[in-house]
Design an enzyme around this catalytic site. Structure first.
Site, PDB file in Angstrom:
ATOM      1  N   ARG A 119       5.539 -18.363 -14.616  1.00 53.91           N
ATOM      2  CA  ARG A 119       4.506 -17.430 -15.113  1.00 53.91           C
ATOM      3  C   ARG A 119       3.230 -17.430 -14.279  1.00 53.91           C
ATOM      4  NH1 ARG A 119       6.536 -19.406 -19.838  1.00 53.91           N
ATOM      5  NH2 ARG A 119       7.934 -17.919 -20.839  1.00 53.91           N
ATOM      6  N   LYS A 141      -2.349  -6.282  -5.414  1.00 57.35           N
ATOM      7  CA  LYS A 141      -1.070  -5.643  -5.757  1.00 57.35           C
ATOM      8  C   LYS A 141       0.046  -6.399  -5.054  1.00 57.35           C
ATOM      9  CE  LYS A 141      -2.279  -0.758  -6.361  1.00 57.35           C
ATOM     10  NZ  LYS A 141      -1.979   0.593  -5.853  1.00 57.35           N
ATOM     11  N   GLU A 183      -4.824   3.381   9.109  1.00 55.37           N
ATOM     12  CA  GLU A 183      -5.366   3.019   7.784  1.00 55.37           C
ATOM     13  C   GLU A 183      -6.865   2.730   7.887  1.00 55.37           C
ATOM     14  OE1 GLU A 183      -3.826   2.934   4.756  1.00 55.37           O
ATOM     15  OE2 GLU A 183      -1.683   2.766   5.190  1.00 55.37           O
ATOM     16  N   LYS A 225     -12.697  -1.964   0.930  1.00 57.08           N
ATOM     17  CA  LYS A 225     -11.630  -2.065  -0.077  1.00 57.08           C
ATOM     18  C   LYS A 225     -12.035  -3.017  -1.199  1.00 57.08           C
ATOM     19  CE  LYS A 225      -6.844  -2.313  -1.269  1.00 57.08           C
ATOM     20  NZ  LYS A 225      -5.429  -2.476  -0.912  1.00 57.08           N
ATOM     21  N   GLU A 235      -6.523   0.741 -10.652  1.00 54.08           N
ATOM     22  CA  GLU A 235      -6.341   2.116 -10.202  1.00 54.08           C
ATOM     23  C   GLU A 235      -6.415   3.133 -11.329  1.00 54.08           C
ATOM     24  OE1 GLU A 235      -3.336   2.469  -7.175  1.00 54.08           O
ATOM     25  OE2 GLU A 235      -3.556   4.640  -7.096  1.00 54.08           O
ATOM     26  N   ARG A 239     -10.081   3.614  -7.320  1.00 53.91           N
ATOM     27  CA  ARG A 239      -9.132   3.097  -6.336  1.00 53.91           C
ATOM     28  C   ARG A 239      -8.226   4.189  -5.777  1.00 53.91           C
ATOM     29  NH1 ARG A 239      -6.116  -2.834  -6.840  1.00 53.91           N
ATOM     30  NH2 ARG A 239      -4.970  -2.710  -4.890  1.00 53.91           N
ATOM     31  N   ASN A 243      -5.666   6.415  -1.680  1.00 50.41           N
ATOM     32  CA  ASN A 243      -4.409   7.125  -1.437  1.00 50.41           C
ATOM     33  C   ASN A 243      -4.594   8.316  -0.503  1.00 50.41           C
ATOM     34  OD1 ASN A 243      -2.854   5.434  -3.054  1.00 50.41           O
ATOM     35  ND2 ASN A 243      -3.449   6.551  -4.898  1.00 50.41           N
ATOM     36  N   HIS A 246      -1.848   9.622   1.700  1.00 49.66           N
ATOM     37  CA  HIS A 246      -0.612   8.968   1.289  1.00 49.66           C
ATOM     38  C   HIS A 246       0.357   9.864   0.538  1.00 49.66           C
ATOM     39  CE1 HIS A 246      -2.549   5.415   2.747  1.00 49.66           C
ATOM     40  NE2 HIS A 246      -1.543   4.632   2.382  1.00 49.66           N
ATOM     41  N   HIS A 250       3.789   9.539   2.175  1.00 48.72           N
ATOM     42  CA  HIS A 250       4.988   8.994   1.521  1.00 48.72           C
ATOM     43  C   HIS A 250       6.145   9.978   1.598  1.00 48.72           C
ATOM     44  CE1 HIS A 250       2.379   6.125  -1.095  1.00 48.72           C
ATOM     45  NE2 HIS A 250       2.805   5.521  -0.011  1.00 48.72           N
ATOM     46  N   HIS A 263       4.552   3.321   8.531  1.00 52.45           N
ATOM     47  CA  HIS A 263       3.796   3.822   7.384  1.00 52.45           C
ATOM     48  C   HIS A 263       2.458   4.465   7.807  1.00 52.45           C
ATOM     49  CE1 HIS A 263       1.884   3.974   3.465  1.00 52.45           C
ATOM     50  NE2 HIS A 263       0.900   3.223   3.931  1.00 52.45           N
TER      51      HIS A 263
HETATM   52  N1  LIG Z   1      -0.118  -4.695  -1.753  1.00 55.85           N
HETATM   53  C1  LIG Z   1      -0.757  -3.676  -1.250  1.00 55.85           C
HETATM   54  O1  LIG Z   1      -1.856  -3.297  -1.717  1.00 55.85           O
HETATM   55  C2  LIG Z   1      -0.183  -2.964  -0.080  1.00 55.85           C
HETATM   56  C3  LIG Z   1      -0.957  -2.047   0.628  1.00 55.85           C
HETATM   57  C4  LIG Z   1      -0.394  -1.436   1.746  1.00 55.85           C
HETATM   58  C5  LIG Z   1       0.904  -1.745   2.129  1.00 55.85           C
HETATM   59  N2  LIG Z   1       1.641  -2.639   1.411  1.00 55.85           N
HETATM   60  C6  LIG Z   1       3.011  -2.975   1.813  1.00 55.85           C
HETATM   61  O2  LIG Z   1       2.977  -3.571   3.098  1.00 55.85           O
HETATM   62  C7  LIG Z   1       4.229  -3.366   3.732  1.00 55.85           C
HETATM   63  C8  LIG Z   1       3.984  -2.994   5.177  1.00 55.85           C
HETATM   64  O3  LIG Z   1       3.298  -4.042   5.803  1.00 55.85           O
HETATM   65  P1  LIG Z   1       3.207  -4.174   7.397  1.00 55.85           P
HETATM   66  O4  LIG Z   1       2.862  -2.866   7.985  1.00 55.85           O
HETATM   67  O5  LIG Z   1       2.357  -5.340   7.648  1.00 55.85           O
HETATM   68  O6  LIG Z   1       4.725  -4.408   7.825  1.00 55.85           O
HETATM   69  P2  LIG Z   1       5.607  -5.730   8.006  1.00 55.85           P
HETATM   70  O7  LIG Z   1       5.205  -6.783   7.080  1.00 55.85           O
HETATM   71  O8  LIG Z   1       7.018  -5.284   7.989  1.00 55.85           O
HETATM   72  O9  LIG Z   1       5.227  -6.186   9.499  1.00 55.85           O
HETATM   73  C9  LIG Z   1       5.569  -5.353  10.581  1.00 55.85           C
HETATM   74  C10 LIG Z   1       6.373  -6.117  11.646  1.00 55.85           C
HETATM   75  O10 LIG Z   1       5.487  -6.952  12.387  1.00 55.85           O
HETATM   76  C11 LIG Z   1       5.980  -8.293  12.391  1.00 55.85           C
HETATM   77  N3  LIG Z   1       4.809  -9.147  12.493  1.00 55.85           N
HETATM   78  C12 LIG Z   1       3.938  -9.480  11.502  1.00 55.85           C
HETATM   79  N4  LIG Z   1       2.904 -10.154  12.011  1.00 55.85           N
HETATM   80  C13 LIG Z   1       3.110 -10.281  13.339  1.00 55.85           C
HETATM   81  C14 LIG Z   1       2.382 -10.847  14.404  1.00 55.85           C
HETATM   82  N5  LIG Z   1       1.180 -11.415  14.202  1.00 55.85           N
HETATM   83  N6  LIG Z   1       2.901 -10.785  15.641  1.00 55.85           N
HETATM   84  C15 LIG Z   1       4.085 -10.155  15.857  1.00 55.85           C
HETATM   85  N7  LIG Z   1       4.816  -9.579  14.908  1.00 55.85           N
HETATM   86  C16 LIG Z   1       4.327  -9.636  13.656  1.00 55.85           C
HETATM   87  C17 LIG Z   1       6.751  -8.391  11.107  1.00 55.85           C
HETATM   88  O11 LIG Z   1       7.649  -9.459  11.107  1.00 55.85           O
HETATM   89  C18 LIG Z   1       7.440  -7.025  11.072  1.00 55.85           C
HETATM   90  O12 LIG Z   1       8.557  -7.008  11.912  1.00 55.85           O
HETATM   91  C19 LIG Z   1       4.954  -2.323   2.928  1.00 55.85           C
HETATM   92  O13 LIG Z   1       6.000  -2.935   2.224  1.00 55.85           O
HETATM   93  C20 LIG Z   1       3.907  -1.795   1.965  1.00 55.85           C
HETATM   94  O14 LIG Z   1       4.464  -1.388   0.735  1.00 55.85           O
HETATM   95  C21 LIG Z   1       1.110  -3.244   0.326  1.00 55.85           C
HETATM   96 ZN   LIG Z   2      -1.067   2.819   3.269  1.00 47.04          ZN
END
Ligand SMILES: NC(=O)c1ccc[n+]([C@@H]2O[C@H](COP(=O)([O-])OP(=O)(O)OC[C@H]3O[C@@H](n4cnc5c(N)ncnc54)[C@H](O)[C@@H]3O)[C@@H](O)[C@H]2O)c1
Ligand SMILES: [Zn+2]
Length: 362
Positions: A119, A141, A183, A225, A235, A239, A243, A246, A250, A263
């Site tokens: 939990r 999130k 972003e 942020k 949200e 917040r 988006n 987005h 999306h 993305h």
């Molecule tokens: N929680 C939130 O508020 C929130 C907000 C935006 C996005 N997200 C989520 O984030 C995800 C996308 O995240 P992302 O763009 O970081 O993608 P990711 O985590 O897939 O990373 C992208 C690639 O880079 C590699 N990588 C990471 N750090 C590295 C480094 N320092 N050097 C070399 N390679 C590295 C990873 O292994 C991966 O292959 C999505 O699932 C999305 O839904 C969440």
């Molecule tokens: Zn985004």
């Protein structure tokens, strides 16, 4: 070494984001200082760990390491179950903490495991991509995907601490880095004219992840942020401006099976679409609309969209989960640095905007 601190307020407990080169190397001291869990479990993936594992193992001596395969397609409940299994096998308890070392995928997934195991156990985010540093690690999130769609299972679960070290960005593939910059532009256009002006001034330097300006840029985004999510954690209102770009973004990702665009790249197209709608409503001037487009283009090539029919994008936008009570919430820039959430954008307007930025006529 100097470090920047940004505080985030959360109903589940306030937490600081510590930003600075080398912050991750001092992880153990930071966790001690903030009294975060004596037992530490790092969750990462083999790609990040191959590059940064030695450094992070030295920074967190004695921590167990749990590696989950890399990639968005592994952001699902089966991977979370692997994390639970490893925690149980190692005898983790309520005082244990998960340290997520990776991009947004690892942060979301490890965060969800931390939110639900016993939990809820402690969570520390160590974001290693630009997107994770400016966005995913801030705001609490966490979650995973279901076969039916992205991020359909999740929670609001604040970390105890975020350690944001720009040194990680130097090993990021260029395209991943650029995708994160879109972003950053989002924050400028939707929330801060100062940030936008800065991006415009420094665009060429920003494309170099080793540039000295990156640290303060990341800090600017975290401050923006943090202010927004501190005021509206769940949200309900404010917040939503995050988006921006987005809704169309999306849809574009979904239409291309999440393969063609990173993305951030899809969000870049989405911002162009939204600014086109805003332009045709007279919310944003032609000059501002042109400035946004020029900044997006200066960061480098975006995957093309001419073969993607505007009508298909439109259909998917209407199915987006931000459709509440049958109306599509859409974030429009209202002058650079401010934005407005509206629910009366018509199909005709959206279609015209999509075609105008380059999507297919049919
Ligand atoms: N929680 C939130 O508020 C929130 C907000 C935006 C996005 N997200 C989520 O984030 C995800 C996308 O995240 P992302 O763009 O970081 O993608 P990711 O985590 O897939 O990373 C992208 C690639 O880079 C590699 N990588 C990471 N750090 C590295 C480094 N320092 N050097 C070399 N390679 C590295 C990873 O292994 C991966 O292959 C999505 O699932 C999305 O839904 C969440
Ligand atoms: Zn985004």
């Amino acid at each position: 070494m100097p470090q920047i601190r940004v505080d985030v307020r959360s109903a589940g407990g306030d937490y600081p984001i510590l930003i600075g080169g080398g912050v991750a190397d001092r992880a153990a001291q930071q966790l001690d200082e903030w009294r975060v869990g004596p037992r530490r479990f790092v969750v990462s993936n083999p790609v990040v760990w191959r590059i940064h594992g030695e450094r992070m193992a030295a920074a967190l001596p004695g921590a167990d390491v749990i590696l989950i395969p890399d990639g968005e397609r592994h952001k699902h409940l089966a991977s979370v179950a692997r994390i639970y299994d490893a925690l149980v096998r190692a005898g983790a308890d309520r005082g244990s903490v998960i340290v997520a070392v990776g991009g947004g995928v690892i942060g979301d997934m490890a965060g969800f495991a931390a939110a639900t195991f016993l939990r809820g156990i402690g969570l520390v985010q160590v974001p290693t991509t630009l997107l994770a540093q400016v966005d995913a690690s801030v705001g609490g999130k966490v979650g995973v995907n279901l076969p039916a769609g992205k991020n359909l299972v999740g929670a609001f679960y604040p970390p105890r601490l975020v350690l944001t070290d720009p040194v990680f960005l130097q090993t990021l593939p260029r395209r991943e880095y650029r995708a994160g910059l879109y972003e950053v532009i989002k924050y400028g256009v939707a929330c801060s004219a100062d940030l936008f002006a800065r991006l415009d001034r420094e665009a060429e330097r920003l494309t170099d992840p080793a540039s000295a300006v990156i640290e303060s840029l990341v800090a600017d985004c975290c401050r923006i942020k943090a202010a927004i999510v501190s005021a509206d954690e769940r949200e309900a209102g404010g917040r939503r401006v995050l988006n921006f770009g987005h809704t169309a973004g999306h849809a574009i990702e979904a239409l291309t099976g999440y393969r063609r665009f990173r993305h951030g790249e899809a969000v870049a197209w989405g911002m162009l679409v939204a600014s086109e709608v805003a332009g045709s409503r007279g919310l944003i001037s032609d000059d501002e609309s042109r400035a946004l487009k020029a900044l997006v283009m200066r960061l480098g090539p975006l995957p093309l969209v001419a073969d993607l029919p505007a009508d298909r994008v439109l259909d998917l936008m209407k199915r987006d989960k931000k459709v509440v009570d049958g109306s599509l919430h859409f974030v429009l820039p209202a002058a650079i640095g401010t934005s407005r959430v509206v629910d009366d954008v018509t199909d005709v307007e959206l279609r015209a905007a999509l075609v105008s930025v380059g999507f297919g006529q049919n």
